[in-house]
Design a protein around this motif. Sequence first.
Motif, short mmCIF file in Angstrom:
data_model
loop_
_atom_site.label_atom_id
_atom_site.label_comp_id
_atom_site.label_asym_id
_atom_site.label_seq_id
_atom_site.Cartn_x
_atom_site.Cartn_y
_atom_site.Cartn_z
N GLY A 90 0.81 -1.22 0.00
CA GLY A 90 0.00 0.00 0.00
C GLY A 90 0.83 1.26 0.00
N PHE A 91 1.90 1.27 0.79
CA PHE A 91 2.72 2.48 0.85
C PHE A 91 3.64 2.60 -0.36
CE2 PHE A 91 0.81 2.80 4.88
CZ PHE A 91 0.94 4.13 5.27
N HIS A 92 3.99 1.48 -0.98
CA HIS A 92 4.67 1.55 -2.28
C HIS A 92 3.80 2.34 -3.26
CE1 HIS A 92 6.18 0.20 -6.24
NE2 HIS A 92 4.91 -0.04 -6.50
N CYS A 93 2.51 2.03 -3.28
CA CYS A 93 1.59 2.70 -4.21
C CYS A 93 1.54 4.21 -3.95
CB CYS A 93 0.19 2.10 -4.09
SG CYS A 93 0.04 0.42 -4.73
N ILE A 94 1.60 4.61 -2.70
CA ILE A 94 1.61 6.04 -2.38
C ILE A 94 2.94 6.66 -2.80
CG2 ILE A 94 1.54 7.76 -0.53
CD1 ILE A 94 -0.25 5.84 1.04
N ASN A 95 4.03 6.00 -2.49
CA ASN A 95 5.35 6.56 -2.75
C ASN A 95 5.60 6.84 -4.23
OD1 ASN A 95 6.09 6.49 -0.01
ND2 ASN A 95 6.82 4.39 -0.16
N ILE A 96 5.13 5.96 -5.10
CA ILE A 96 5.42 6.16 -6.52
C ILE A 96 4.63 7.33 -7.10
CG2 ILE A 96 6.02 3.75 -6.97
CD1 ILE A 96 3.26 3.37 -8.21
N LEU A 97 3.60 7.78 -6.37
CA LEU A 97 2.75 8.85 -6.89
C LEU A 97 3.08 10.22 -6.33
CD1 LEU A 97 -0.68 6.97 -6.77
CD2 LEU A 97 0.81 7.28 -8.75
N VAL A 98 4.00 10.29 -5.36
CA VAL A 98 4.32 11.56 -4.71
C VAL A 98 4.76 12.63 -5.71
CG1 VAL A 98 5.97 12.68 -3.15
CG2 VAL A 98 4.84 10.58 -2.45
N ALA A 99 5.49 12.21 -6.74
CA ALA A 99 5.98 13.18 -7.72
C ALA A 99 4.85 13.88 -8.47
CB ALA A 99 6.91 12.49 -8.72
N ARG A 100 3.67 13.28 -8.47
CA ARG A 100 2.56 13.90 -9.21
C ARG A 100 2.18 15.25 -8.63
NH1 ARG A 100 -1.84 9.43 -11.32
NH2 ARG A 100 -0.34 7.89 -12.13
N TRP A 101 2.38 15.44 -7.31
CA TRP A 101 2.01 16.74 -6.75
C TRP A 101 3.19 17.60 -6.30
CZ3 TRP A 101 -1.23 12.54 -5.31
CH2 TRP A 101 -0.80 11.77 -4.24
N ILE A 102 4.38 17.02 -6.18
CA ILE A 102 5.52 17.88 -5.83
C ILE A 102 6.69 17.70 -6.78
CG2 ILE A 102 4.95 18.17 -3.39
CD1 ILE A 102 6.93 15.97 -2.72
N GLY A 103 6.43 17.05 -7.91
CA GLY A 103 7.48 16.88 -8.92
C GLY A 103 7.10 17.55 -10.23
N THR A 104 8.03 17.57 -11.14
CA THR A 104 7.77 18.12 -12.48
C THR A 104 7.19 17.01 -13.37
OG1 THR A 104 9.96 17.52 -13.31
CG2 THR A 104 9.74 19.67 -12.21
N PRO A 105 6.57 17.38 -14.48
CA PRO A 105 6.08 16.35 -15.41
C PRO A 105 7.19 15.41 -15.88
CG PRO A 105 5.11 18.47 -15.95
CD PRO A 105 6.15 18.73 -14.91
N GLU A 106 8.39 15.95 -16.05
CA GLU A 106 9.51 15.12 -16.47
C GLU A 106 9.88 14.10 -15.39
OE1 GLU A 106 9.20 18.70 -18.72
OE2 GLU A 106 9.49 18.47 -16.54
N GLN A 107 9.82 14.51 -14.13
CA GLN A 107 10.11 13.60 -13.04
C GLN A 107 9.04 12.51 -12.91
OE1 GLN A 107 10.54 16.70 -10.02
NE2 GLN A 107 12.66 16.05 -9.67
N VAL A 108 7.78 12.91 -13.09
CA VAL A 108 6.69 11.94 -13.04
C VAL A 108 6.90 10.87 -14.10
CG1 VAL A 108 4.22 11.58 -13.41
CG2 VAL A 108 5.00 13.56 -12.09
N GLU A 109 7.21 11.27 -15.31
CA GLU A 109 7.42 10.31 -16.38
C GLU A 109 8.61 9.41 -16.09
OE1 GLU A 109 8.24 9.94 -21.20
OE2 GLU A 109 7.91 11.91 -20.29
N PHE A 110 9.73 9.98 -15.66
CA PHE A 110 10.92 9.18 -15.38
C PHE A 110 10.67 8.15 -14.29
CE2 PHE A 110 14.65 8.58 -12.62
CZ PHE A 110 15.49 7.91 -13.52
N LEU A 111 10.02 8.56 -13.20
CA LEU A 111 9.83 7.67 -12.07
C LEU A 111 8.76 6.62 -12.33
CD1 LEU A 111 10.10 10.36 -9.25
CD2 LEU A 111 11.82 8.67 -9.89
#
Length: 396
Positions: A90-111
């Motif tokens: 469950g927390f893996h699922c949260i962790n992979i999405l953190v970049a969606r609200w505090i990352g750039t679009p490029e970071q979201v795509e990379f991660l």
Amino acid sequence: MTTLSIAEADQSCIYIEKAKQLAQQYAIDAIERDQRGGAAYEQVNLLRESGLLKLLISTKYGGYEQPWSSALHVVRELAKSDASLAHLYGFHCINILVARWIGTPEQVEFLERGTAENNWFWGNSVNHSDRRLTGRREGEGYRIHGVKHFSSGSPGSDRLVVAWRDESDDALVHAAIATNKLGVTVHDDWDGIGQRQTGSGTVQFDDVYITADELLESKEQAGKAFATLTPILSKSVLTNVYVGSALGAIEDAKQYTIAHTRPFIASGVEKAIDDPWIKRQYGELWIQAAAAESFTDRAMQVLDRAWHRGFELTIEERGEAAVIVGAANVHAGNVALEVTSRIFEVMGARSATRSQGFDRYWRNVRTHTLHDPVEYKLRSVGDWVLTNTYPSTLYS
């Protein structure tokens, strides 16, 4: 109301079936692993092989883009046999999405693409109340040093979400880094009475340089309701850990009662399953667990609607989700504590030995419920009932 199409529902069933298969594998040595503690490397590898790690990742990056309810059903199924692995997933699922609200679009795509292609498993080292990890600006990046406790999922992970305090202004800073980055040491030192294999111990950072592209400090979505969903997501994960633990405890107790339990001498019957007191107890426990499951399903539907709204989510919609999820969390936690304690009454004295391992259900639930006190969630819900005031976005 957001509902799944027939095709989406069928696809969701596929993932839940995978989760059930995993839960059966975890059940084989769950008691032994609970008593041993330590990191669950082999079991995390089974998660990698299952494909479930990319359940929420966008299809354009190679994921399955399922609703949160699908991931939470997976959590629930895993918790029926192993609450530690349910927590980690469950927390893996949260962790992979953190970049969606505090990352750039490029970071979201990379991660997200990197996770989908490489089956990266995510841990975290973000406990905000532990202020021992600090850092200072150095060039375009940061130099950090210190330790962080309650770093769930860190042993055996591929990526970590990390948070520290800026030494100059005490601001909270986040990054997504490779776990094997130079200067990062994951200590397998978690020794809780429950959740024995969550790896929730200490991560040490010795003069670690965080590069600019690892920093998650985009301000583009700051202040939007969608960017404050993390507390709701974490409560949703734990709620399903509670429900799964209660259901798993009842099923385990049932099998034991059928095979081993003796009827009470005053019952006048020869088999435990014919003992009227035992029947009544099972009926009561099942009804409580079923009610908690139903309330949790309702909360998951509310969460799905909020998640589907994305950055169009309003503060009112976010608040409504926080109330229902918080209330379901309180109810499920209380029910799970009672169920996992009372199963011994319907199994008998011989069930209360370490070798049987039934106590792990209660220890797992008890450990989690201490991290997020019921009292404050009840007050938040009560405040909403009386004044229509929504819970704080910082904690709820």
